[in-house]
Design a protein around this motif. Structure first.
Motif: not given
Length: 228
Positions: A23-25, A29-30, A82-87, A103-106
């Motif tokens: 998906s996209r962040l 996002s931290v 940090k939001a997902f608490k996972m790598d 633009a820049r997208k994560l």
């Protein structure tokens, strides 16, 4: 899935089924770099992270360059969310137009071995699903079923979506001959014209196979289509 579903409960639910999630962040996002240095040997918990990831000010040497051309540059790296608490496997996509960044997208994947280029490509391909449902709603009656039983609804939904897929398959087969974008509206127009012409030919005993009539029939079948 759409960026709306980039939430920990949804991601975990997808993973619990044995699937990976792409998906996209959010832009804010931290994300944190994984610490890869040597341990100091001092007391306390070992260092896990090595600073925050800033999409607009990151060190390209820490990332893998997966793709670079005139339109897009993609960097990827395994980071901690940090939001997902996972790598997660992060893919930073930088888009260009006329040589200037626009633009820049994560983007991300829960599959840590996924290439950044594929993460971006798969997410962008996801939008084709929206066209499928749009065409089925507008042209093949996806929302018009009056059935209430599970079997009737299942049959209706599959029939509506299959009709769109068959039209798209026919378009793909003739794509090299006719350089036009896919239009479900054109297919519906063509088959409505076909039904009407067959009715007239049957009623007035017209032979559609003569050289003169074949040309006219072809023109009438395309009548009302979207102009190229």
């Amino acid at each position: 899935a759409d960026a709306f579903f980039s939430k920990r409960p949804f991601v975990k639910k997808v993973q619990s089924t044995g699937l990976e999630f792409i998906s996209r962040l959010r832009d804010d996002s931290v994300l944190m770099y994984k610490f890869t240095g040597d341990r100091t040997g001092k007391k306390g918990a070992p260092k896990k992270f090595d600073g925050l990831v800033d999409a607009y000010n990151f060190n390209p040497n820490q990332f893998s360059l997966d793709l670079s051309n005139e339109e897009i540059t993609i960097y990827s790296l395994v980071v901690y969310s940090k939001a997902f608490k996972m790598d997660i496997k992060l893919a930073i996509a930088i888009f260009y137009k006329h040589g200037r960044e626009t633009a820049r997208k994560l983007y991300f994947s829960t599959d840590l071995k996924q290439a950044g280029e594929k993460i971006v490509r798969y997410y962008q391909a996801r939008f084709q699903i929206e066209f499928l449902y749009r065409d089925a709603k507008q042209f093949t009656g996806l929302n018009n079923c009056q059935g209430r039983s599970k079997n009737k609804l299942d049959f209706h939904f599959n029939a509506a979506l299959t009709a769109v897929n068959l039209a798209k398959q026919d378009w793909l087969a003739t794509k090299g001959k006719v350089d036009k974008p896919f239009s479900m509206s054109d297919y519906k127009t063509m088959y409505n014209n076909t039904l009407m012409l067959e009715r007239f030919m049957c009623r007035f005993a017209i032979n559609p196979n003569t050289a003169k009539n074949q040309k006219i029939v072809k023109e009438l079948l395309d009548y009302g289509k979207i102009a190229s």
